[in-house]
Design an enzyme around this catalytic site. Structure first.
Site, mmCIF file in Angstrom:
data_model
loop_
_atom_site.group_PDB
_atom_site.id
_atom_site.type_symbol
_atom_site.label_atom_id
_atom_site.label_comp_id
_atom_site.label_asym_id
_atom_site.label_seq_id
_atom_site.Cartn_x
_atom_site.Cartn_y
_atom_site.Cartn_z
ATOM 1 N N THR A 12 37.448 38.268 122.737
ATOM 2 C CA THR A 12 36.827 39.450 122.937
ATOM 3 C C THR A 12 35.507 39.426 122.014
ATOM 4 O OG1 THR A 12 38.058 40.250 121.049
ATOM 5 C CG2 THR A 12 38.677 40.931 123.296
ATOM 6 N N ARG A 35 43.618 41.359 120.398
ATOM 7 C CA ARG A 35 44.427 41.944 119.152
ATOM 8 C C ARG A 35 44.728 43.398 119.983
ATOM 9 N NH1 ARG A 35 41.773 41.437 113.766
ATOM 10 N NH2 ARG A 35 39.813 41.940 114.625
ATOM 11 N N LEU A 66 46.461 35.742 115.560
ATOM 12 C CA LEU A 66 46.668 34.452 114.692
ATOM 13 C C LEU A 66 47.560 34.401 113.398
ATOM 14 C CD1 LEU A 66 42.747 33.104 115.031
ATOM 15 C CD2 LEU A 66 44.899 32.004 115.759
ATOM 16 N N LEU A 87 38.906 30.371 118.812
ATOM 17 C CA LEU A 87 37.536 30.984 118.390
ATOM 18 C C LEU A 87 38.106 32.097 117.673
ATOM 19 C CD1 LEU A 87 35.485 30.963 121.625
ATOM 20 C CD2 LEU A 87 35.833 29.063 119.943
ATOM 21 N N ALA A 89 38.929 34.603 114.581
ATOM 22 C CA ALA A 89 38.712 34.553 113.121
ATOM 23 C C ALA A 89 38.040 35.772 112.532
ATOM 24 C CB ALA A 89 37.621 33.422 112.863
ATOM 25 N N GLU A 136 29.017 26.673 107.373
ATOM 26 C CA GLU A 136 29.392 27.379 106.067
ATOM 27 C C GLU A 136 30.137 26.269 105.305
ATOM 28 O OE1 GLU A 136 29.007 30.673 104.366
ATOM 29 O OE2 GLU A 136 27.201 30.300 105.878
ATOM 30 N N LYS A 162 37.951 28.121 106.279
ATOM 31 C CA LYS A 162 37.690 27.320 107.138
ATOM 32 C C LYS A 162 37.687 25.709 106.939
ATOM 33 C CE LYS A 162 36.262 29.982 110.976
ATOM 34 N NZ LYS A 162 36.602 29.750 112.503
HETATM 35 P P1 NAP Z 1 32.959 37.226 116.372
HETATM 36 O O1 NAP Z 1 32.179 37.661 117.542
HETATM 37 O O2 NAP Z 1 33.321 37.695 115.171
HETATM 38 O O3 NAP Z 1 34.453 37.195 117.402
HETATM 39 C C1 NAP Z 1 35.662 36.954 116.728
HETATM 40 C C2 NAP Z 1 36.758 37.005 117.424
HETATM 41 O O4 NAP Z 1 37.996 36.742 116.791
HETATM 42 C C3 NAP Z 1 37.130 38.259 118.008
HETATM 43 O O5 NAP Z 1 37.400 38.222 119.501
HETATM 44 C C4 NAP Z 1 38.028 38.942 117.162
HETATM 45 O O6 NAP Z 1 38.694 39.923 117.706
HETATM 46 C C5 NAP Z 1 38.906 37.670 117.026
HETATM 47 N N1 NAP Z 1 40.099 37.983 115.807
HETATM 48 C C6 NAP Z 1 39.601 38.371 114.718
HETATM 49 N N2 NAP Z 1 40.830 38.328 113.668
HETATM 50 C C7 NAP Z 1 41.942 37.833 114.633
HETATM 51 C C8 NAP Z 1 43.326 37.534 114.459
HETATM 52 N N3 NAP Z 1 43.707 37.778 113.382
HETATM 53 N N4 NAP Z 1 43.863 37.112 115.676
HETATM 54 C C9 NAP Z 1 43.257 36.790 116.745
HETATM 55 N N5 NAP Z 1 41.950 37.052 116.905
HETATM 56 C C10 NAP Z 1 41.250 37.390 115.935
HETATM 57 O O7 NAP Z 1 32.787 35.720 116.168
HETATM 58 P P2 NAP Z 1 31.957 34.521 116.934
HETATM 59 O O8 NAP Z 1 30.502 34.807 116.681
HETATM 60 O O9 NAP Z 1 32.111 34.603 118.477
HETATM 61 O O10 NAP Z 1 32.355 33.200 116.382
HETATM 62 C C11 NAP Z 1 33.426 32.733 117.067
HETATM 63 C C12 NAP Z 1 34.288 31.653 116.109
HETATM 64 O O11 NAP Z 1 33.243 30.700 115.788
HETATM 65 C C13 NAP Z 1 34.776 32.182 114.887
HETATM 66 O O12 NAP Z 1 35.792 31.624 114.655
HETATM 67 C C14 NAP Z 1 33.707 32.072 113.928
HETATM 68 O O13 NAP Z 1 34.167 31.797 112.766
HETATM 69 C C15 NAP Z 1 33.167 30.745 114.400
HETATM 70 N N6 NAP Z 1 31.782 30.258 114.061
HETATM 71 C C16 NAP Z 1 30.941 31.290 114.534
HETATM 72 C C17 NAP Z 1 29.419 30.946 114.423
HETATM 73 C C18 NAP Z 1 28.332 31.814 114.979
HETATM 74 O O14 NAP Z 1 27.177 31.397 114.404
HETATM 75 N N7 NAP Z 1 28.609 32.609 115.685
HETATM 76 C C19 NAP Z 1 29.192 29.742 113.710
HETATM 77 C C20 NAP Z 1 30.151 28.613 113.343
HETATM 78 C C21 NAP Z 1 31.594 29.047 113.634
HETATM 79 P P3 NAP Z 1 38.200 41.421 117.857
HETATM 80 O O15 NAP Z 1 37.480 41.700 119.008
HETATM 81 O O16 NAP Z 1 39.774 42.283 118.216
HETATM 82 O O17 NAP Z 1 37.715 41.801 116.536
HETATM 83 N N1 GDD Z 2 24.920 40.224 107.635
HETATM 84 C C1 GDD Z 2 23.797 40.367 106.881
HETATM 85 N N2 GDD Z 2 23.351 41.633 106.623
HETATM 86 N N3 GDD Z 2 23.292 39.256 106.247
HETATM 87 C C2 GDD Z 2 22.107 39.291 105.579
HETATM 88 C C3 GDD Z 2 21.511 40.675 105.424
HETATM 89 C C4 GDD Z 2 22.161 41.715 105.982
HETATM 90 O O1 GDD Z 2 21.482 42.991 105.820
HETATM 91 N N4 GDD Z 2 20.245 40.482 104.693
HETATM 92 C C5 GDD Z 2 20.158 39.058 104.428
HETATM 93 N N5 GDD Z 2 21.114 38.490 105.156
HETATM 94 C C6 GDD Z 2 21.520 37.021 104.920
HETATM 95 C C7 GDD Z 2 22.890 36.553 104.389
HETATM 96 O O2 GDD Z 2 22.733 36.745 103.088
HETATM 97 C C8 GDD Z 2 22.764 35.072 105.187
HETATM 98 O O3 GDD Z 2 22.155 34.351 104.147
HETATM 99 C C9 GDD Z 2 22.207 35.112 106.210
HETATM 100 O O4 GDD Z 2 21.230 36.425 106.127
HETATM 101 C C10 GDD Z 2 23.134 35.083 107.524
HETATM 102 O O5 GDD Z 2 23.998 36.034 107.287
HETATM 103 P P1 GDD Z 2 24.970 36.408 108.847
HETATM 104 O O6 GDD Z 2 23.827 36.781 109.810
HETATM 105 O O7 GDD Z 2 25.889 37.498 108.106
HETATM 106 O O8 GDD Z 2 25.568 35.057 108.884
HETATM 107 P P2 GDD Z 2 26.088 33.799 108.004
HETATM 108 O O9 GDD Z 2 25.414 32.837 108.047
HETATM 109 O O10 GDD Z 2 26.550 34.390 106.817
HETATM 110 O O11 GDD Z 2 27.429 33.665 108.802
HETATM 111 C C11 GDD Z 2 27.472 33.341 110.344
HETATM 112 O O12 GDD Z 2 27.239 32.003 110.650
HETATM 113 C C12 GDD Z 2 28.248 31.156 110.212
HETATM 114 C C13 GDD Z 2 27.732 29.605 110.403
HETATM 115 O O13 GDD Z 2 26.921 28.966 109.525
HETATM 116 C C14 GDD Z 2 28.857 33.694 110.805
HETATM 117 O O14 GDD Z 2 28.782 33.782 112.299
HETATM 118 C C15 GDD Z 2 29.889 32.644 110.470
HETATM 119 O O15 GDD Z 2 31.150 33.024 111.107
HETATM 120 C C16 GDD Z 2 29.732 31.363 110.788
HETATM 121 O O16 GDD Z 2 30.597 30.578 110.585
#
Ligand code: NAP
Ligand code: GDD
Length: 360
Positions: A12, A35, A66, A87, A89, A136, A162
């Site tokens: 989702t 969920r 999870l 995916l 988390a 991260e 992670k």
């Molecule tokens: P997201 O939009 O926050 O989606 C997270 C998903 O995990 C949602 O479907 C959520 O369900 C589900 N979830 C949360 N807690 C759970 C639990 N306890 N059991 C089962 N499912 C659960 O994240 P995303 O951006 O698609 O990222 C996907 C994955 O890649 C994550 O593991 C994230 O940490 C990792 N990641 C993301 C990025 C990025 O930049 N997007 C980069 C590196 C790694 P609900 O919809 O019910 O909340």
């Molecule tokens: N969320 C958020 N909100 N971030 C902010 C803001 C704000 O108002 N203002 C500044 N930032 C800065 C954060 O401090 C961070 O340095 C940067 O913007 C990016 O924040 P996020 O978009 O929340 O992403 P992230 O880099 O912390 O984490 C995302 O990327 C990771 C991969 O590097 C998430 O998707 C993680 O799940 C993922 O692993």
């Protein structure tokens, strides 16, 4: 067409929705774990979900979590997937400081539960597993750019969880010869990105300010640098990793890094507004104003968005993924901001609910 069966946790979420579209288009049958929630959490996949009583249905959803091992074993035993994409988390770095124990359980031990569930179901020789690992892990970066050989220095409970997930996967790969792969993905975004991540928070605010619905965008550290790509490119990379016969760990990134400040400027520029920064740079007194009418304060700094420990700079080196898998990010920073802003303006104006959804 493939005929393979995939199981996706986190279906989702942003990535789950793009990956599901991608795998269905390849002919997969896709099972997703969702969920239980008192309100609907399937908004990102509603456009591809069909009632299972219809014929030719290829997408099935199962309740699970999870943090619940028996339930994971039951689902995996019933689905018998060829490929699992983990995916799911608690994926918000700032929130992980508020919920560190839950984050460790879901993002760290959750992976162990999945791996043991595969073994308990006797699928360790046939089932390939992708783990959503993250840039991260590099945290307080030890070198620039970051590659598969850069040492880790996690800076949040999320990143530490992670890191456990990363190493338990490597350990099980070496101990049991399982096909397990860590995708070390740098930030990837889209119009489906959760609204509290910074890129989407910015595009929503800029679109709403442009339409006269809001006045000001409040942000934390605008000098943080990220390597931002588009989620659609990254889910293809996940799939490519599992098609490779040897499991391994890969960085996916664009190889470009930009500040949050630049993202703000570009997003406003897309909507026709030039931002001028006034006040001491890097302090809470700095504001972003409309360069054509400086009385309009459009961006302010709110320290509640600062993190106890910050990741200042991420820049990925995706050359291994290019060499071994042939993967490359198609959309860079400019294209990403344009794509997100075009979509956001259309959504705020009520022209569409998801401009990225495939048309029938
Ligand atoms: P997201 O939009 O926050 O989606 C997270 C998903 O995990 C949602 O479907 C959520 O369900 C589900 N979830 C949360 N807690 C759970 C639990 N306890 N059991 C089962 N499912 C659960 O994240 P995303 O951006 O698609 O990222 C996907 C994955 O890649 C994550 O593991 C994230 O940490 C990792 N990641 C993301 C990025 C990025 O930049 N997007 C980069 C590196 C790694 P609900 O919809 O019910 O909340
Ligand atoms: N969320 C958020 N909100 N971030 C902010 C803001 C704000 O108002 N203002 C500044 N930032 C800065 C954060 O401090 C961070 O340095 C940067 O913007 C990016 O924040 P996020 O978009 O929340 O992403 P992230 O880099 O912390 O984490 C995302 O990327 C990771 C991969 O590097 C998430 O998707 C993680 O799940 C993922 O692993």
């Amino acid at each position: 067409m493939s005929g393979k069966v995939a199981l996706i946790t986190g279906i989702t979420g942003q990535d789950g929705s793009y990956l599901t579209e991608f795998l269905l288009a390849k002919g997969y049958t896709v099972h997703g774990i969702i969920r239980r929630s008192s309100s609907f959490n399937t908004g990102r996949i509603d456009h591809i979900y069909r009632d299972r009583h219809e014929t030719g249905v290829k997408l099935f959803l199962h309740y699970g979590d999870l943090c619940d091992a028996t339930n994971l074993i039951t689902i995996i035993a019933n689905v018998k997937p060829d490929e699992i994409y983990n995916l799911g988390a608690m994926s918000h770095v700032k929130v992980s400081f508020d919920m560190p124990e839950y984050t460790a359980d879901c993002d760290g031990v959750g992976v162990l539960r999945m791996l043991d569930a595969i073994r308990a179901c006797g699928l360790e020789k046939s089932c390939r597993f992708y783990q959503a690992s993250t840039s991260e892990l590099y945290g307080k970066v030890q070198e620039v750019p970051q590659s598969e050989t850069t040492p880790f220095y996690p800076r949040s409970p999320y990143a530490v969880a992670k890191q456990y997930a990363f190493w338990i996967l490597v350990n099980y790969r070496e101990a049991y010869g399982m096909h397990l792969t860590n995708g070390i993905l740098f930030n990837h975004e889209s119009p489906r990105r959760g609204a509290t991540f910074v890129t989407r928070k910015i595009t929503i605010a800029v679109a709403r300010i442009t339409e006269g619905l809001d006045k000001c965008l409040y942000l934390g550290n605008i000098d943080a640098k990220r390597d931002w790509g588009h989620a659609r490119d990254y889910v293809e990379g996940m799939w490519m990793m599992l098609q490779h016969d040897t499991p391994d760990d890969y960085v996916l990134a664009t190889g470009e890094t930009h500040t949050v400040r630049e993202f703000v400027e570009k997003a406003f520029a897309h909507a026709g507004t030039t931002i001028k920064w006034i006040g001491e740079t890097g302090t809470v007194n700095e504001v972003g104003v409309d360069a054509n009418d400086e009385s309009r304060v459009l961006v302010r700094i709110d320290p509640r968005y600062f993190r106890p420990t910050e990741v200042d700079l991420l820049l990925g080196d995706p050359s291994k993924a290019k060499k071994v898998l042939g993967w490359e990010a198609k959309l860079g920073f400019e294209g990403l901001v344009k794509d997100m802003m075009t979509a956001e303006l259309a959504m705020v104006r009520g022209e569409t609910t998801d401009p990225e959804a495939p048309r029938p």
